[in-house]
Design a protein around this motif. Structure first.
Motif, PDB file in Angstrom:
ATOM      1  N   ALA A 156       1.971 -20.049  -9.752  1.00 30.36           N
ATOM      2  CA  ALA A 156       2.235 -18.873  -8.915  1.00 30.36           C
ATOM      3  C   ALA A 156       3.604 -18.928  -8.270  1.00 30.36           C
ATOM      4  N   ALA A 157       4.120 -20.134  -8.031  1.00 34.49           N
ATOM      5  CA  ALA A 157       5.403 -20.263  -7.351  1.00 34.49           C
ATOM      6  C   ALA A 157       6.534 -19.650  -8.149  1.00 34.49           C
ATOM      7  N   ALA A 158       6.335 -19.576  -9.457  1.00 41.51           N
ATOM      8  CA  ALA A 158       7.402 -19.045 -10.299  1.00 41.51           C
ATOM      9  C   ALA A 158       7.347 -17.527 -10.420  1.00 41.51           C
ATOM     10  N   VAL A 159       6.288 -16.940  -9.895  1.00 40.90           N
ATOM     11  CA  VAL A 159       6.123 -15.497  -9.995  1.00 40.90           C
ATOM     12  C   VAL A 159       6.977 -14.807  -8.936  1.00 40.90           C
ATOM     13  N   GLU A 160       7.826 -13.905  -9.346  1.00 40.13           N
ATOM     14  CA  GLU A 160       8.722 -13.234  -8.409  1.00 40.13           C
ATOM     15  C   GLU A 160       8.377 -11.779  -8.191  1.00 40.13           C
ATOM     16  N   SER A 161       7.548 -11.183  -9.061  1.00 40.36           N
ATOM     17  CA  SER A 161       7.180  -9.781  -8.903  1.00 40.36           C
ATOM     18  C   SER A 161       5.774  -9.566  -9.433  1.00 40.36           C
ATOM     19  N   ALA A 162       5.204  -8.405  -9.106  1.00 38.44           N
ATOM     20  CA  ALA A 162       3.844  -8.097  -9.547  1.00 38.44           C
ATOM     21  C   ALA A 162       3.777  -7.989 -11.060  1.00 38.44           C
ATOM     22  N   ASP A 163       4.902  -7.599 -11.700  1.00 39.34           N
ATOM     23  CA  ASP A 163       4.918  -7.453 -13.154  1.00 39.34           C
ATOM     24  C   ASP A 163       4.683  -8.782 -13.849  1.00 39.34           C
ATOM     25  N   GLU A 164       5.045  -9.903 -13.189  1.00 34.78           N
ATOM     26  CA  GLU A 164       4.891 -11.212 -13.795  1.00 34.78           C
ATOM     27  C   GLU A 164       3.482 -11.765 -13.647  1.00 34.78           C
ATOM     28  N   GLY A 174       2.753  -7.515  -1.233  1.00 40.37           N
ATOM     29  CA  GLY A 174       2.292  -6.359  -0.463  1.00 40.37           C
ATOM     30  C   GLY A 174       3.047  -6.232   0.852  1.00 40.37           C
ATOM     31  N   ASN A 175       3.311  -7.390   1.477  1.00 42.34           N
ATOM     32  CA  ASN A 175       4.066  -7.369   2.730  1.00 42.34           C
ATOM     33  C   ASN A 175       5.473  -6.824   2.513  1.00 42.34           C
ATOM     34  N   LYS A 176       6.079  -7.219   1.385  1.00 43.12           N
ATOM     35  CA  LYS A 176       7.428  -6.727   1.083  1.00 43.12           C
ATOM     36  C   LYS A 176       7.405  -5.210   0.868  1.00 43.12           C
ATOM     37  N   ALA A 177       6.398  -4.734   0.140  1.00 42.18           N
ATOM     38  CA  ALA A 177       6.303  -3.293  -0.103  1.00 42.18           C
ATOM     39  C   ALA A 177       6.064  -2.548   1.210  1.00 42.18           C
ATOM     40  N   TYR A 178       5.252  -3.121   2.065  1.00 44.53           N
ATOM     41  CA  TYR A 178       5.000  -2.496   3.365  1.00 44.53           C
ATOM     42  C   TYR A 178       6.287  -2.432   4.179  1.00 44.53           C
ATOM     43  N   GLY A 179       7.059  -3.522   4.142  1.00 45.38           N
ATOM     44  CA  GLY A 179       8.316  -3.555   4.867  1.00 45.38           C
ATOM     45  C   GLY A 179       9.305  -2.525   4.359  1.00 45.38           C
ATOM     46  N   SER A 180       9.187  -2.190   3.080  1.00 50.60           N
ATOM     47  CA  SER A 180      10.058  -1.172   2.477  1.00 50.60           C
ATOM     48  C   SER A 180       9.478   0.235   2.613  1.00 50.60           C
ATOM     49  N   LYS A 181       8.334   0.335   3.335  1.00 54.25           N
ATOM     50  CA  LYS A 181       7.643   1.609   3.564  1.00 54.25           C
ATOM     51  C   LYS A 181       7.099   2.225   2.280  1.00 54.25           C
ATOM     52  N   ASP A 182       6.891   1.376   1.263  1.00 49.46           N
ATOM     53  CA  ASP A 182       6.238   1.832   0.032  1.00 49.46           C
ATOM     54  C   ASP A 182       4.740   1.556   0.208  1.00 49.46           C
ATOM     55  N   PHE A 183       4.101   2.391   1.017  1.00 43.93           N
ATOM     56  CA  PHE A 183       2.744   2.086   1.448  1.00 43.93           C
ATOM     57  C   PHE A 183       1.724   2.164   0.320  1.00 43.93           C
ATOM     58  N   ASN A 184       1.886   3.097  -0.598  1.00 45.33           N
ATOM     59  CA  ASN A 184       0.926   3.209  -1.694  1.00 45.33           C
ATOM     60  C   ASN A 184       0.987   1.984  -2.603  1.00 45.33           C
ATOM     61  N   LYS A 185       2.196   1.487  -2.867  1.00 43.66           N
ATOM     62  CA  LYS A 185       2.328   0.270  -3.664  1.00 43.66           C
ATOM     63  C   LYS A 185       1.718  -0.910  -2.919  1.00 43.66           C
ATOM     64  N   ALA A 186       1.961  -0.965  -1.608  1.00 45.17           N
ATOM     65  CA  ALA A 186       1.389  -2.053  -0.815  1.00 45.17           C
ATOM     66  C   ALA A 186      -0.131  -2.002  -0.852  1.00 45.17           C
ATOM     67  N   ILE A 187      -0.703  -0.798  -0.791  1.00 43.57           N
ATOM     68  CA  ILE A 187      -2.165  -0.664  -0.861  1.00 43.57           C
ATOM     69  C   ILE A 187      -2.679  -1.227  -2.178  1.00 43.57           C
ATOM     70  N   ASP A 188      -1.989  -0.918  -3.269  1.00 45.47           N
ATOM     71  CA  ASP A 188      -2.402  -1.413  -4.589  1.00 45.47           C
ATOM     72  C   ASP A 188      -2.350  -2.948  -4.644  1.00 45.47           C
ATOM     73  N   LEU A 189      -1.294  -3.521  -4.081  1.00 48.61           N
ATOM     74  CA  LEU A 189      -1.149  -4.984  -4.101  1.00 48.61           C
ATOM     75  C   LEU A 189      -2.199  -5.665  -3.226  1.00 48.61           C
ATOM     76  N   TYR A 190      -2.434  -5.120  -2.026  1.00 54.81           N
ATOM     77  CA  TYR A 190      -3.462  -5.705  -1.159  1.00 54.81           C
ATOM     78  C   TYR A 190      -4.842  -5.556  -1.790  1.00 54.81           C
ATOM     79  N   SER A 191      -5.067  -4.451  -2.503  1.00 56.45           N
ATOM     80  CA  SER A 191      -6.360  -4.242  -3.169  1.00 56.45           C
ATOM     81  C   SER A 191      -6.596  -5.313  -4.226  1.00 56.45           C
TER      82      SER A 191
END
Length: 624
Positions: free
Chosen positions: A107-115, A143-160
């Motif tokens: 997991a440490a090598a994962v940098e984005s959700a796509d990975e 999800g925290n990063k997306a929330y910080g960028s105000k991309d709330f729908n993406k953050a919801i998907d990641l937290y889900s």
């Protein structure tokens, strides 16, 4: 006698340094009493309830060294987080020394959700527990990063997806934060409720759900969550404490409007009405309405005569029957020169029942019919004072003086206007003017003494009351009010002696219509002096037997019960106080206290471990 109504601010000295009007909200009297006596605090299962102007603020009784600020997390939460971090660290350390399993994620090598691999309910079952934890942690971070960028729908998907990997209260709460940002209040409630099922003491989730309940107008639910949050967090979060206060006010205001829309008009207690009526000097019956004149009760004049007779009984039943008679007198008509008096009296009782528009209309009609009837100007001024229009009240007083500058009642009641505005020197002048015109009216002397006390002229005030006791030695009110000033100076024994004298004189001079205020004041004195709850309760019970509608007795009983931790019993009295409330302001305050007490009961039911813990920390209910 032509009884009329005093202004809504006739100052009756309460057991506080601040003299409180007789007919001002009972809750003002209780609030002032508590705020001025810092040692006296209502206690509910170790949680003290401090009265403020806007409602009730809860705080933990931890002593004077307690600080108002501090970290947001409670000790329990901090220990829990530290333990979790320690466990994760130990696992990470152990994994370095053990042979990696074939399925060990990187997991440490994962940098984005796509990975990350596709995460859903079906695929997650093929992952090991360690893989799920690792992926969940990474998804939460993204999800925290997306929330910080105000991309709330993406953050919801990641937290889900993180929740699918590992249901965790933090993940649910974070997803709730996204819904909160999107004003999706029902989803906020759903997610925070899920978080609280996993961690019932999760303060952040409680606060988020409380805010959502507030937005959904579910004020009782919001109040319960904010209150629980305050207790768990040790009352260090000022925003939560303020939210409790704000919600109490909002809930009470909305509830009060609902109640007032359907609440039938009703006279207040006989004590209340009696205090109103006696603030005007007693006068003989108008010519033609004396008992010696025989009038048919089927006529307007007969009903007016009957109503005046009922008022002279000074009982609750008498006031009710008098009010009905004045209404019937006007319905029957043919009152001749007494029509203005009939409108005056009906307006008085409309005012007492809180029917302000009808009262103003009747008093204005009385003035139109007989401009020389100064009491109608004074009463209309009283209404304007109650409705918050002191300028209009002053205008009516001036018109009354134009009609009869020698009427002492004008100056007595105008002094109340000055008193309310804090113009104590002017108030004292008007009280003295009233005395100069008629020195036999005891209340002018009493109010002068009260005003002197308020101005800080303690010696002058005490001298005034000593003269009153000499010149009006058979008047119980003198001893009652003097006792209250002595009580304010912590001269408990002397105060109680004066209250006892007042009680004895009430029984002797007014056995059928006893004023219960001396009983209540003695109860407060015993409570403040000796914490003698038993006798204080007995005195309040006696007062309520004599006058079941007495709001002051009800409020005093409620605070005595709260001091002893008898929360359920206290709630009944707060609810009763709401029933007795005469004005919207009184009703709002009564509902605030009732709801605060009800919420505390719910907290104890929902969080019994907190209630018992706080009970132990506070040393049990009582005074500190």
């Amino acid at each position: 006698m032509a009884p009329t109504i005093p202004p809504p601010s006739v100052p009756i000295p309460a057991a506080t340094p601040v003299t409180v009007p007789a007919d001002s909200s009972i809750w003002d009297r209780v609030s002032n009493w508590v705020s001025e006596h810092k040692a006296v605090v209502y206690t509910i299962a170790g949680v003290s309830v401090v009265i403020t102007t806007a409602g009730v603020v809860y705080y933990l009784r931890k002593g004077s060294e307690q600080k108002e600020s501090g970290p947001k997390l409670s000790k329990k939460e901090r220990r829990k987080r530290k333990q979790a971090e320690k466990e994760e660290a130990e696992k990470a350390s152990t994994s370095k020394t053990e042979e990696a399993a074939p399925t060990q994620p990187k997991a440490a090598a994962v940098e984005s959700a796509d990975e990350l691999p596709e995460i859903d309910e079906e695929s997650v079952v093929r992952l090991s527990e360690d893989e799920r934890k690792a992926y969940a942690a990474k998804l939460k971070e993204l999800g925290n990063k997306a929330y910080g960028s105000k991309d709330f729908n993406k953050a919801i998907d990641l937290y889900s997806k993180a929740i699918i990997c590992k249901p965790d209260p933090v993940y649910y709460s974070n997803r709730a934060a996204c819904h909160n940002a999107l004003a999706q209040w029902e989803q906020v409630v759903t997610d925070t409720t899920a978080a609280l099922k996993l961690d019932p003491h999760y303060v952040k989730a409680l606060n988020r759900r409380a805010n959502a309940y507030d937005q959904l107008s579910r004020y009782s639910d919001a109040l319960l969550d904010f209150t629980a949050s305050c207790i768990i967090d040790g009352f260090r979060n000022e925003q939560s404490a303020q939210a409790v206060e704000r919600l109490l006010k909002k809930f009470a205001e909305n509830k009060a409007k609902e109640i007032l829309e359907t609440k039938p008009p009703k006279l207040p207690s006989s004590t209340f009405v009696g205090n109103y009526l006696q603030s005007f000097r007693s006068k003989p019956r108008p010519e033609g309405l004396e008992d010696s004149v025989e009038l048919s009760e089927e006529t307007g004049l007969g009903q007016l005569q009957l109503g005046l007779k009922h008022l002279e009984s000074k009982t609750g039943t008498g006031y009710e029957e008098g009010s009905a008679a004045f209404k019937k007198a006007l319905d029957l008509g043919e009152l001749g020169p007494h029509e203005a008096l009939a409108y005056n009296l009906r307006g008085t009782f409309h005012c007492l029942m809180g029917k302000h528009e009808e009262a103003l209309a009747d008093l204005s009609k009385s003035i139109e019919l007989d401009p020389a009837m100064t009491q109608s100007y004074i009463k209309r001024a009283s209404m304007n004072l109650e409705l918050g229009h002191p300028d209009k009240a002053e205008e009516d007083f001036n018109k009354a003086i134009e009609q009869n500058a020698e009427d002492p009642d004008i100056y007595y009641h105008r002094a109340q206007l000055h008193f309310i505005k804090g113009e104590f020197a002017e108030a004292a002048k008007d009280y003295q003017k009233s005395i100069d015109l008629d020195s036999d009216f005891i209340f002018s002397h009493i109010q002068l003494g009260v005003t002197q006390y308020k101005m800080g002229s303690i010696a002058s005030s005490m001298a005034t009351f000593r003269r009153c006791m000499k010149n009006f030695d058979q008047t119980p009110d003198v001893y009652n009010y003097y006792g209250e000033l002595l009580l304010d100076q912590n001269k408990f024994q002397e105060a109680i002696e004066k209250f006892d004298t007042a009680i004895a004189l009430e029984k002797e001079t007014k056995p059928m219509c006893m004023n219960v205020l001396p009983l209540i004041n003695k109860a407060l004195a015993l409570f403040q002096w000796k914490q003698d709850y038993a006798e204080a309760e007995q005195l309040c019970e006696k007062a309520l037997i004599i006058d079941p509608e007495c709001d002051i007795a009800v409020a005093t009983m409620a605070q005595l019960l709260l001091q002893q931790g008898k929360v359920v019993e206290a709630l009944k009295f707060f609810e009763r106080a709401a029933e007795l409330a005469r004005t919207e302001g009184e009703l709002v305050n009564a509902l605030s206290y009732a709801e605060a007490t009800r919420t505390q009961i719910q907290v104890q039911e929902n969080y019994p471990e907190l209630a018992s813990k706080l009970q132990g920390m506070s040393g049990g209910p009582g005074m500190r």
